[in-house]
Design a protein around this motif. Structure first.
Motif, PDB file in Angstrom:
ATOM      1  N   ALA A   1     -32.682 -80.372  61.437  1.00  0.00           N
ATOM      2  CA  ALA A   1     -31.493 -79.589  61.793  1.00  0.00           C
ATOM      3  C   ALA A   1     -31.154 -78.584  60.701  1.00  0.00           C
TER       4      ALA A   1
ATOM      5  N   LYS B   1     -27.637 -71.971  68.538  1.00  0.00           N
ATOM      6  CA  LYS B   1     -27.772 -72.853  69.704  1.00  0.00           C
ATOM      7  C   LYS B   1     -29.202 -73.363  69.758  1.00  0.00           C
ATOM      8  N   VAL B   2     -29.339 -74.660  69.920  1.00  0.00           N
ATOM      9  CA  VAL B   2     -30.680 -75.259  69.911  1.00  0.00           C
ATOM     10  C   VAL B   2     -30.822 -76.257  71.054  1.00  0.00           C
TER      11      VAL B   2
ATOM     12  N   VAL C   1     -32.714 -80.078  71.825  1.00  0.00           N
ATOM     13  CA  VAL C   1     -33.461 -81.210  71.267  1.00  0.00           C
ATOM     14  C   VAL C   1     -34.104 -81.964  72.426  1.00  0.00           C
TER      15      VAL C   1
ATOM     16  N   MET D   1     -28.168 -84.594  65.445  1.00  0.00           N
ATOM     17  CA  MET D   1     -26.897 -84.284  66.100  1.00  0.00           C
ATOM     18  C   MET D   1     -25.736 -84.291  65.120  1.00  0.00           C
TER      19      MET D   1
ATOM     20  N   TYR E   1     -25.871 -80.603  64.358  1.00  0.00           N
ATOM     21  CA  TYR E   1     -25.699 -79.607  65.427  1.00  0.00           C
ATOM     22  C   TYR E   1     -24.605 -79.942  66.447  1.00  0.00           C
TER      23      TYR E   1
ATOM     24  N   ASP F   1     -23.546 -77.864  69.710  1.00  0.00           N
ATOM     25  CA  ASP F   1     -24.407 -76.679  69.798  1.00  0.00           C
ATOM     26  C   ASP F   1     -25.840 -77.015  70.192  1.00  0.00           C
ATOM     27  N   ALA F   2     -26.104 -78.303  70.379  1.00  0.00           N
ATOM     28  CA  ALA F   2     -27.437 -78.722  70.823  1.00  0.00           C
ATOM     29  C   ALA F   2     -27.384 -79.183  72.272  1.00  0.00           C
TER      30      ALA F   2
ATOM     31  N   ALA G   1     -30.406 -71.422  73.867  1.00  0.00           N
ATOM     32  CA  ALA G   1     -31.054 -71.817  72.604  1.00  0.00           C
ATOM     33  C   ALA G   1     -32.100 -70.818  72.134  1.00  0.00           C
TER      34      ALA G   1
END
Ligand code: RIB
Length: 273
Positions: free
Chosen positions: A117, A127-128, A130, A148, A151, A154-155, A179
């Motif tokens: 991360a 923004k991602v 997972v 997490m 993030y 935002d994940a 993302a």
């Protein structure tokens, strides 16, 4: 109790021998067993509870001197029933969560998730996505939680099969999100992403940064070379085998607990947002 002759074999149970993480792990195990003139008896368990039960029964019927268990289906009751009650030495690792009354060896999964991360954060990815398996084992869940913890909202979390195919399949979901980077919770998933992105004309890392986990050997050979969090896979296998052989020689020894470090390996699949 009955004195049994040593069989010089060790039962080794892994979830998926086609995943290079586990074949490399077994390589490490075998290195050490060989030095002491032991040989492994290998069982590929998938995620199949019945298969795992059967393996435990059959391995103990064949008189193995100990067990190395990296699978997750086994319950604490089964460990008691098949292993502890029969005084079978064992060590559990990876997908199986730590037991109190046993030797344990693991890697620092939470830190590994944080490393992944922080790397994406530093590159400016806001923004991602997972990618995780449908059923998270305890070790993978710790990895996820580490990620997490940085993030949070935002994940976007996408669950799929823990395989190359699973990674490829998740691409159609990823492109629906905002993302710019993806954390694949193992390298196999990351390789699947490569193919999935390629098929729709998206480039790694120009369109999507991708970071994996494990650092299996292939991750250095794919294009672009994969940025990943390395587990010391061979050492993990070697140490597990060493700890088990020590336990077999000295059953009264206090329980041993080992945790091996992970590290970020920066290659070419991640770049600035
Ligand atoms: O690639 C297999 C993954 O599942 C690895 O990350 C390993 O830790 C296992 O649990």
């Amino acid at each position: 109790r009955m004195i049994m002759k040593e069989s010089k074999t060790i039962g080794v149970m892994v979830p998926d021998i086609t995943n290079p993480f586990f074949s490399t792990l077994v390589r490490g195990i075998e290195d050490v067993l060989y030095q002491d003139n032991f040989i492994p008896m290998l069982c590929n368990i998938d995620k199949d509870y019945m298969k795992e039960n059967n393996a435990l029964e059959e391995l103990s019927r064949r008189g193995v001197d100990g067990f190395i268990i990296a699978t997750s289906a086994i319950s604490n009751e089964d460990i008691d029933l098949f292993l502890r009650k029969n005084d079978h030495p064992f060590i559990i690792l990876d997908q199986k969560s730590f037991e109190e009354e046993s030797d344990t060896i693991g890697t620092d999964d939470f830190t590994g998730g944080e490393l992944a991360a922080n790397h994406l954060k530093e590159l400016g990815h806001k923004k991602v996505v997972v990618i995780v398996p449908h059923k998270m084992t305890t070790n993978i869940n710790r990895r996820f939680e580490g990620f997490m913890s940085i993030y949070g909202d935002d994940a976007t979390v996408i669950s799929t099969a823990l395989s190359k195919q699973g990674g490829k399949d998740s691409v159609s979901e990823i492109v629906k999100t905002p993302a710019t980077a993806v954390f694949a919770i193992n390298d196999e998933l990351a390789f699947g992403l490569y193919l999935g992105f390629r098929e729709i004309g998206k480039r790694v890392p120009e369109d999507y940064s991708v970071i994996g986990y494990d650092n299996i050997e292939m991750s250095e050979y794919v294009t672009p070379a994969l940025t990943t969090v390395a587990q010391p896979i061979v050492e993990l296998g070697q140490t597990a085998a060493e700890m088990l052989l020590t336990r077999i020689k000295d059953p009264k020894l206090a329980w041993q607990h080992t945790k091996l470090p992970v590290k970020l390996i920066k290659r070419f699949s991640t770049t600035h947002a």
